[in-house]
Design a protein around this motif. Sequence first.
Motif, PDB file in Angstrom:
ATOM      1  N   TYR A 176       0.870  -1.234   0.177  1.00  0.00           N
ATOM      2  CA  TYR A 176       0.135   0.079   0.100  1.00  0.00           C
ATOM      3  C   TYR A 176       0.787   1.156   0.013  1.00  0.00           C
TER       4      TYR A 176
ATOM      5  N   TRP B 135     -10.021  -2.291  -4.637  1.00  0.00           N
ATOM      6  CA  TRP B 135     -11.175  -2.929  -4.134  1.00  0.00           C
ATOM      7  C   TRP B 135     -11.399  -4.294  -5.001  1.00  0.00           C
TER       8      TRP B 135
ATOM      9  N   ALA C 252      -9.124  -6.613  -2.929  1.00  0.00           N
ATOM     10  CA  ALA C 252      -9.649  -6.782  -1.346  1.00  0.00           C
ATOM     11  C   ALA C 252     -10.881  -7.947  -1.629  1.00  0.00           C
TER      12      ALA C 252
ATOM     13  N   ARG D   5     -11.084 -11.658  -0.039  1.00  0.00           N
ATOM     14  CA  ARG D   5     -12.330 -12.214   0.586  1.00  0.00           C
ATOM     15  C   ARG D   5     -12.914 -13.457  -0.035  1.00  0.00           C
TER      16      ARG D   5
ATOM     17  N   GLN E 221     -10.493  -0.586   5.305  1.00  0.00           N
ATOM     18  CA  GLN E 221     -11.028  -1.759   4.674  1.00  0.00           C
ATOM     19  C   GLN E 221     -10.401  -2.923   4.918  1.00  0.00           C
ATOM     20  N   LEU E 222      -9.188  -2.991   4.583  1.00  0.00           N
ATOM     21  CA  LEU E 222      -8.186  -4.066   4.670  1.00  0.00           C
ATOM     22  C   LEU E 222      -8.044  -4.548   6.294  1.00  0.00           C
TER      23      LEU E 222
ATOM     24  N   ASP F 122     -11.124  -6.440   7.195  1.00  0.00           N
ATOM     25  CA  ASP F 122     -11.076  -7.700   6.604  1.00  0.00           C
ATOM     26  C   ASP F 122     -10.292  -8.507   7.264  1.00  0.00           C
TER      27      ASP F 122
ATOM     28  N   HIS G  69      -6.607  -8.275   7.792  1.00  0.00           N
ATOM     29  CA  HIS G  69      -5.379  -8.295   7.309  1.00  0.00           C
ATOM     30  C   HIS G  69      -4.543  -7.700   8.573  1.00  0.00           C
TER      31      HIS G  69
END
Length: 297
Positions: free
Chosen positions: A31, A78, A81, A85, A109-110, A113, A115
Motif C-alpha cells: 500500500y 477494491w 480486496a 475475501r 477496509q483491509l 477484513d 489483514h
Amino acid sequence: MSRDLHGYGGVWPDIRWPGGHRCAVSVVLNYEEGAEMQVGDGDPWSEPMGEVLSVVPAGRRDPGQEQIFAYGPRAGLWRMAQALRDHAIPATIFACGRAAERAPHGLAQLARDGHEIASHGWLWRPHADYDSPAAEETALARTEDAIHAATGQRPVGFFCRGAESPWTRDLLARRGYLYASNGFDDDLPYRDAGHPGLVVVPYALDSNDMKFFHPNGFVRASDMIDYVSDALDVLMAEGRAGQPRLLNIGFHLRICGRPGRFPAFSGVLAALAQRREQLFIGTRAQIAHSFAAQVRA
C-alpha cells in the motif's frame, strides 16, 4: 556490518507452522500509492518507474505518474480486496505512512477484513537514505501514528523499499517491533544477530508482481501463476522431507490491480486455496510469533 553467508548451514531448525505444516506462505499487498516521491507533493523529484519510465524532466511535476499510482487506491484496491475475501486468504499489508494518511479508507477496509497492517516507512524510499537515527525514528513514529489513525492497529512488522539504514534494526528493537522483513537471503525466518529479540521474516522479489515492470520479468498473468506454482512445488517437497520453509508472494495495488494483470493475483490466490490443507497461509506476524515460540533467542 558483516555479511552472513552461512545462515543455517544446511541444518534447519525442526519447526512446524500452525496446523503442523512444514511450509508457510505469506501473501503481501503493498500500500504505497500516495507515498511515492512526487514533485507535485513537494518532493524534490518524481518516481520514474511506472507502466513506462517517465520522460518528464527531473524536478518537474509528473501528473501522468501521479495518476498511474492513483489507480491503485482508486480502483485496483477494491477488486484485490474482494479477491482476498472470496478466497479467504489472510494477507499482510505493507503500508507507507503517507499513503495511510492520504487514503485511509482503503487501508481501513483491509484492516476490517482481518489483514495485518505492517509499516512500509513514511515514504516509498530506502531507509538507507536517512542521514541520522533521529530523522529515521521520526519517520517511523509518524508512520505508526498514521496507520493507527486509519486502522486502529499499531504495526509490529517493518519493511522498507530497497535497504535499511545501519541503525534501522536498533530503532525497530527499541520501538518494540516483532519482526523486520528487509532480508532476501533465506527461505526461513531467523534471529537478527545483533538484536536476538527481533525476528527477520525474509521477503522475496522474484515471486513479486514488480517483475511485470522489469525487463525479462512476467509478461502474461499466467507467467506469475506458473512461477509461484513452481516455487510452491519445490518448497512443499522440501517440507515433506522435513525441512521447514516459507514462501513470500508480493503484490501491488497499481500493478496486479489492473484488469490485464489481475488474473495473476486471483490465480495465485486460487492456487493457494486449493492447497490450503497442505500449507499454513498466515500473516507475517503469525509466522514471526510461531517461529519465535519454537526458536528461542
